[in-house]
Write a protein that holds these residues in place. Structure first.
Motif, PDB file in Angstrom:
ATOM      1  N   ILE A  35       0.836  -1.202   0.000  1.00 27.38           N
ATOM      2  CA  ILE A  35       0.000   0.000   0.000  1.00 27.38           C
ATOM      3  C   ILE A  35       0.873   1.254   0.000  1.00 27.38           C
ATOM      4  N   ALA A  36       1.885   1.264   0.839  1.00 17.77           N
ATOM      5  CA  ALA A  36       2.773   2.434   0.910  1.00 17.77           C
ATOM      6  C   ALA A  36       3.467   2.671  -0.429  1.00 17.77           C
ATOM      7  N   GLU A  37       3.895   1.588  -1.079  1.00 18.13           N
ATOM      8  CA  GLU A  37       4.560   1.711  -2.381  1.00 18.13           C
ATOM      9  C   GLU A  37       3.602   2.220  -3.450  1.00 18.13           C
ATOM     10  N   LYS A  38       2.386   1.676  -3.474  1.00 19.89           N
ATOM     11  CA  LYS A  38       1.428   2.034  -4.514  1.00 19.89           C
ATOM     12  C   LYS A  38       0.860   3.439  -4.318  1.00 19.89           C
ATOM     13  N   LYS A  39       0.750   3.889  -3.089  1.00 27.79           N
ATOM     14  CA  LYS A  39       0.207   5.228  -2.847  1.00 27.79           C
ATOM     15  C   LYS A  39       1.126   6.316  -3.384  1.00 27.79           C
ATOM     16  N   LYS A  40       2.391   6.011  -3.549  1.00 30.68           N
ATOM     17  CA  LYS A  40       3.319   6.983  -4.135  1.00 30.68           C
ATOM     18  C   LYS A  40       2.943   7.288  -5.581  1.00 30.68           C
ATOM     19  N   ALA A  41       2.341   6.320  -6.258  1.00 29.05           N
ATOM     20  CA  ALA A  41       1.992   6.479  -7.672  1.00 29.05           C
ATOM     21  C   ALA A  41       0.618   7.114  -7.871  1.00 29.05           C
ATOM     22  N   ASP A  42      -0.173   7.204  -6.809  1.00 18.44           N
ATOM     23  CA  ASP A  42      -1.525   7.761  -6.913  1.00 18.44           C
ATOM     24  C   ASP A  42      -1.491   9.280  -6.913  1.00 18.44           C
ATOM     25  N   LEU A  43      -1.275   9.858  -8.083  1.00 17.36           N
ATOM     26  CA  LEU A  43      -1.239  11.305  -8.230  1.00 17.36           C
ATOM     27  C   LEU A  43      -2.359  11.732  -9.166  1.00 17.36           C
ATOM     28  N   GLY A  44      -3.558  11.691  -8.684  1.00 15.70           N
ATOM     29  CA  GLY A  44      -4.700  12.035  -9.514  1.00 15.70           C
ATOM     30  C   GLY A  44      -5.399  13.271  -9.000  1.00 15.70           C
ATOM     31  N   MET A  45      -6.671  13.324  -9.233  1.00 22.19           N
ATOM     32  CA  MET A  45      -7.502  14.451  -8.817  1.00 22.19           C
ATOM     33  C   MET A  45      -7.788  14.351  -7.321  1.00 22.19           C
ATOM     34  N   LEU A  46      -7.349  15.335  -6.575  1.00 20.28           N
ATOM     35  CA  LEU A  46      -7.633  15.343  -5.141  1.00 20.28           C
ATOM     36  C   LEU A  46      -9.130  15.433  -4.878  1.00 20.28           C
ATOM     37  N   SER A  47      -9.853  16.032  -5.800  1.00 20.19           N
ATOM     38  CA  SER A  47     -11.303  16.171  -5.647  1.00 20.19           C
ATOM     39  C   SER A  47     -12.023  14.826  -5.729  1.00 20.19           C
ATOM     40  N   LEU A  48     -11.334  13.787  -6.172  1.00 17.76           N
ATOM     41  CA  LEU A  48     -11.947  12.468  -6.259  1.00 17.76           C
ATOM     42  C   LEU A  48     -11.665  11.593  -5.037  1.00 17.76           C
ATOM     43  N   ASN A  49     -10.981  12.135  -4.036  1.00 15.94           N
ATOM     44  CA  ASN A  49     -10.686  11.350  -2.837  1.00 15.94           C
ATOM     45  C   ASN A  49     -11.952  10.883  -2.126  1.00 15.94           C
ATOM     46  N   LEU A  50     -12.839  11.824  -1.780  1.00 11.13           N
ATOM     47  CA  LEU A  50     -14.063  11.438  -1.079  1.00 11.13           C
ATOM     48  C   LEU A  50     -15.022  10.637  -1.957  1.00 11.13           C
ATOM     49  N   PRO A  51     -15.202  10.977  -3.236  1.00 11.28           N
ATOM     50  CA  PRO A  51     -16.029  10.096  -4.070  1.00 11.28           C
ATOM     51  C   PRO A  51     -15.486   8.664  -4.139  1.00 11.28           C
ATOM     52  N   ALA A  52     -14.165   8.525  -4.173  1.00  7.62           N
ATOM     53  CA  ALA A  52     -13.569   7.182  -4.179  1.00  7.62           C
ATOM     54  C   ALA A  52     -13.802   6.479  -2.848  1.00  7.62           C
ATOM     55  N   CYS A  53     -13.734   7.233  -1.775  1.00  3.58           N
ATOM     56  CA  CYS A  53     -14.011   6.664  -0.453  1.00  3.58           C
ATOM     57  C   CYS A  53     -15.452   6.155  -0.395  1.00  3.58           C
ATOM     58  N   ASN A  54     -16.389   6.961  -0.896  1.00  2.00           N
ATOM     59  CA  ASN A  54     -17.790   6.540  -0.911  1.00  2.00           C
ATOM     60  C   ASN A  54     -18.002   5.328  -1.815  1.00  2.00           C
ATOM     61  N   ALA A  55     -17.330   5.297  -2.961  1.00  2.00           N
ATOM     62  CA  ALA A  55     -17.449   4.149  -3.864  1.00  2.00           C
ATOM     63  C   ALA A  55     -16.901   2.881  -3.204  1.00  2.00           C
ATOM     64  N   THR A  56     -15.827   3.037  -2.461  1.00  2.00           N
ATOM     65  CA  THR A  56     -15.249   1.895  -1.745  1.00  2.00           C
ATOM     66  C   THR A  56     -16.225   1.386  -0.696  1.00  2.00           C
ATOM     67  N   MET A  57     -16.792   2.309   0.058  1.00  2.00           N
ATOM     68  CA  MET A  57     -17.743   1.914   1.098  1.00  2.00           C
ATOM     69  C   MET A  57     -18.968   1.242   0.492  1.00  2.00           C
ATOM     70  N   ARG A  58     -19.421   1.771  -0.648  1.00  2.00           N
ATOM     71  CA  ARG A  58     -20.567   1.172  -1.334  1.00  2.00           C
ATOM     72  C   ARG A  58     -20.225  -0.251  -1.781  1.00  2.00           C
ATOM     73  N   SER A  59     -19.027  -0.436  -2.340  1.00  2.00           N
ATOM     74  CA  SER A  59     -18.647  -1.760  -2.834  1.00  2.00           C
ATOM     75  C   SER A  59     -18.448  -2.774  -1.706  1.00  2.00           C
ATOM     76  N   LEU A  60     -18.115  -2.272  -0.519  1.00  2.00           N
ATOM     77  CA  LEU A  60     -17.921  -3.160   0.633  1.00  2.00           C
ATOM     78  C   LEU A  60     -19.206  -3.385   1.418  1.00  2.00           C
ATOM     79  N   GLY A  61     -20.301  -2.743   0.978  1.00  2.00           N
ATOM     80  CA  GLY A  61     -21.596  -2.995   1.594  1.00  2.00           C
ATOM     81  C   GLY A  61     -21.952  -2.118   2.780  1.00  2.00           C
ATOM     82  N   TYR A  62     -21.262  -1.013   2.966  1.00  2.00           N
ATOM     83  CA  TYR A  62     -21.601  -0.111   4.061  1.00  2.00           C
ATOM     84  C   TYR A  62     -22.920   0.592   3.770  1.00  2.00           C
TER      85      TYR A  62
END
Length: 153
Positions: A106-133
């Protein structure tokens, strides 16, 4: 760190890069579409003797060319596609890895995640949705984050 938090980070890495890839692909498509139609509009404006059409299409072409050059959305989309695939590989072997191994990945891969900061929370919500929260656990999005999320979905 608890195992469920580690697994959440792995799923989040996938969703974040999925949204970023989609966002950049759509920006690239939009720029290409404007450049394609802008040239046709400029030609029609010259033929029909409408200088305002030439001026408007010229401005649109210049803006899209500058955006494409500065942002390089096609390159970024491809990079996020590759990173997304790497996160999928981690998900596939996640059950056989220890917490320490996963944290290192995770630490290694997060170094490569240089995308839109505005998509952080939408990605968090998508993750929670996919995990059934439940929907009540989702993060609230600003108007800008909702706009960027719509572009990415």
């Amino acid at each position: 760190m608890e195992r469920y938090q580690i697994e959440f980070d792995v799923h989040y890495g996938y969703w974040y890069n999925t949204l970023c890839e989609s966002f950049y692909r759509r920006v690239d498509f939009g720029c290409n579409l404007v450049q394609l139609t802008g040239g046709s509009v400029a030609a029609a404006g010259v033929i029909a003797s409408y200088p305002w059409m030439v001026a408007v299409s010229g401005v649109a072409l210049a803006l899209c060319a500058a955006l494409s050059l500065a942002m390089q959305p096609a390159v970024k989309a491809e990079r996020h596609c590759q990173i997304k695939s790497a996160w999928l590989d981690v998900q596939a072997k996640m059950s056989s890895l220890t917490d320490a191994e996963l944290l290192a990945i995770i630490a290694e891969k997060k170094k490569a995640d240089l995308g839109m900061l505005s998509l952080n929370l939408p990605a968090c919500n998508a993750t929670m949705r996919s995990l059934g929260y439940a929907e009540t656990a989702f993060a609230s999005l600003t108007a800008w984050q909702r706009f960027v999320q719509r572009l990415a979905m």
